[in-house]
Design a protein around this motif. Sequence first.
Motif, short mmCIF file in Angstrom:
data_model
loop_
_atom_site.label_atom_id
_atom_site.label_comp_id
_atom_site.label_asym_id
_atom_site.label_seq_id
_atom_site.Cartn_x
_atom_site.Cartn_y
_atom_site.Cartn_z
N ILE A 127 3.49 -4.24 -4.46
CA ILE A 127 2.47 -4.85 -3.62
C ILE A 127 1.92 -3.86 -2.59
N ASP A 128 2.75 -2.88 -2.17
CA ASP A 128 2.30 -1.90 -1.18
C ASP A 128 3.21 -0.68 -1.25
N ASP A 129 2.62 0.51 -1.09
CA ASP A 129 3.40 1.74 -1.25
C ASP A 129 4.40 1.95 -0.11
N TYR A 130 4.01 1.64 1.12
CA TYR A 130 4.95 1.76 2.24
C TYR A 130 6.16 0.86 1.99
N PHE A 131 5.86 -0.38 1.63
CA PHE A 131 6.89 -1.38 1.39
C PHE A 131 7.84 -0.91 0.29
N HIS A 132 7.27 -0.38 -0.79
CA HIS A 132 8.08 0.08 -1.91
C HIS A 132 9.01 1.21 -1.49
N SER A 133 8.46 2.24 -0.82
CA SER A 133 9.26 3.41 -0.50
C SER A 133 10.44 3.06 0.40
N LEU A 134 10.22 2.20 1.36
CA LEU A 134 11.29 1.88 2.31
C LEU A 134 12.27 0.85 1.74
N ALA A 135 11.75 -0.18 1.08
CA ALA A 135 12.64 -1.23 0.56
C ALA A 135 13.48 -0.73 -0.62
N VAL A 136 12.84 -0.06 -1.58
CA VAL A 136 13.59 0.43 -2.74
C VAL A 136 14.57 1.53 -2.32
N GLY A 137 14.15 2.35 -1.36
CA GLY A 137 15.07 3.36 -0.86
C GLY A 137 16.32 2.74 -0.27
N THR A 138 16.14 1.65 0.48
CA THR A 138 17.27 0.95 1.08
C THR A 138 18.22 0.40 0.03
N ILE A 139 17.66 -0.17 -1.04
CA ILE A 139 18.48 -0.79 -2.09
C ILE A 139 19.21 0.27 -2.92
N CYS A 140 18.49 1.33 -3.28
CA CYS A 140 19.01 2.27 -4.28
C CYS A 140 19.86 3.40 -3.70
N ARG A 141 19.70 3.68 -2.42
CA ARG A 141 20.41 4.84 -1.86
C ARG A 141 21.93 4.75 -2.03
N PRO A 142 22.56 3.57 -1.77
CA PRO A 142 24.02 3.53 -1.98
C PRO A 142 24.42 3.81 -3.42
N VAL A 143 23.60 3.36 -4.38
CA VAL A 143 23.92 3.55 -5.79
C VAL A 143 23.72 5.00 -6.21
N CYS A 166 0.73 1.52 -7.53
CA CYS A 166 -0.18 0.77 -6.65
C CYS A 166 -1.65 1.03 -6.99
N VAL A 167 -1.98 2.28 -7.35
CA VAL A 167 -3.37 2.62 -7.62
C VAL A 167 -3.82 2.09 -8.98
N LEU A 168 -2.88 1.70 -9.83
CA LEU A 168 -3.21 1.15 -11.15
C LEU A 168 -3.18 -0.37 -11.17
N MET A 169 -2.54 -0.98 -10.17
CA MET A 169 -2.36 -2.43 -10.14
C MET A 169 -3.47 -3.11 -9.33
N PRO A 170 -4.22 -4.04 -9.93
CA PRO A 170 -5.24 -4.73 -9.14
C PRO A 170 -4.65 -5.65 -8.08
N VAL A 171 -3.45 -6.21 -8.36
CA VAL A 171 -2.82 -7.12 -7.40
C VAL A 171 -1.89 -6.31 -6.50
N SER A 172 -2.47 -5.54 -5.61
CA SER A 172 -1.73 -4.74 -4.63
C SER A 172 -2.69 -4.46 -3.49
N SER A 173 -2.15 -3.99 -2.36
CA SER A 173 -3.02 -3.66 -1.23
C SER A 173 -3.98 -2.54 -1.62
N TRP A 174 -3.51 -1.57 -2.42
CA TRP A 174 -4.38 -0.49 -2.89
C TRP A 174 -5.47 -1.04 -3.81
N GLY A 175 -5.05 -1.85 -4.79
CA GLY A 175 -6.01 -2.39 -5.75
C GLY A 175 -7.11 -3.18 -5.08
#
Length: 522
Positions: A127-143, A166-175
């Motif tokens: 849905i948003d690149d900022y959101f993705h980078s921070l949220a996925v980083g939080t989830i995946c870093r321990p693994v 994000c740049v390919l998805m129409p349903v995103s803040s970028w799209g």
Amino acid sequence: MALAQYSDSVLSLLPPLLAVALAITTRRVLLSLGVGILAGAMLLNMGAPGATTQYLADKFINIVWSEESWNSWNLNIIGFLLLLGCLISLMAISGGTRAFALWAEQRIRSRRQAKMMTGLLVFLFFIDDYFHSLAVGTICRPVTDRHGISRAKLAYLLDSTAAPVCVLMPVSSWGAYIIALIGGILASHGLTGHSPLATFVAMAPMNLYAVFTLLMVAVVVLRDLDLGSMARHEAAAAQGQLFDAARGIPPGASAELPESERGQVKDLAWPIVTLVVATVFFMISSGASKLAADGTAFSLLKALENTDVGLSLVKGGASALLVACGLALRLGLPLAHWGLALKQGLLAMWPAIRILILAWAIGAVIRDIETGKYLASLTQSGPSVALLPAMLFVLAGIMAFSTGTSWGTFGIMLPLAGDLAMASEPSLLLPMLSAVLAGSVFGDHCSPISDTTILSSTGAGCHHMDHVVTQLPYALLIALASVLGYLALGFSGSALLGLAVTGLVLLPCLLWWGRRAVLQPA
């Protein structure tokens, strides 16, 4: 205060290029940004000390206060970073991060699976690149930490899946933003028979850099191929050195914290689910409120186009932190641990916030010195119409690299590309618009002053310049292949041929790269 203008001068390139060159050579991001800001301020004010000082003071004040009101976007991003830092620390202290890592260790049994999880989570957080980078980083870093994957590799996986998806998805803040720009371009040229959404979807296969960046991520995940200095970081990670400890704790990475033995997976899962659901809800609801105030009928794309992303992130982060606090209360954590979670959360994000503040400041200087206008003017001297898609890709990349913003590059270059196409060869309208999107993402990926790049390194807990330097070879290789693909697309008008040429250029490089990795393992 009258400022000197440089829109027709190569001097407009000096501040961003100076900042970037110093950042890459010295690895000292704050110093490099400061020098670039000072150089631009002195150019704009003809070296006058008083005027330069006043100009710099105004620019830094404008980061938080401008036009008689608070700068809500900047403040909301800073607020979200601070909330996320506190959330990460609290989940660690409550034992949720540890419990999730143990749970994942039983299911994610290899480095490849850990990297696959990181890459695939983008399709939940697109849905948003900022959101993705921070949220996925939080989830995946321990693994990824458990499986000896370097923080630089994690930052690469985050950054190389965020913007391209994000740049390919129409349903995103970028799209939504790009579709709005496309609608304006179509309307200005009387192309009312074409839907902006359908045009955006038709452009997707012509966005060569985004498409092949995602394919490159798949190759890196499946074949474990490391290019350039990434091999050194991965070799160090295999020995337990996930980041360069000699340079201190990276932004976004907490120091060693006490962990509750009673923590469960839900102490991480429920706050993260709340973060996702609440943020998406607030994004849609804020857009819907804007549409209702304007008397416009609701649609999902229109809501995303009019949403307040920054405020939605803050509300989503606050909701997740409240849920994490509620879960932590049952554990009976000592009062000192609550204070430590707050302190370490704020401290973990402070380095990233300092970089962001200077990146915003140099962005304002670059706008005043009109670097974007100078670069845009270069597209008007193309010797052949068929070369224009490749030229636009290169110039959009240089502009995004120099300014640190893909969205700003979209705003300047997309209308210009539309005008060029309609004045020269209307059949190349979509290839030229796609080339701008692709070049903007490429430049954004390479730029150390890009906020997306900064937040990807923050989400991964990686030193910022380590992320920039390790991602650069991947980005440059794909960009080179994309230039040749856009040449084929420009001369043939065939998106399929453009994709084929780009793939055929990359294939032997990847085969050589893979053979070299086998013969000379890190």
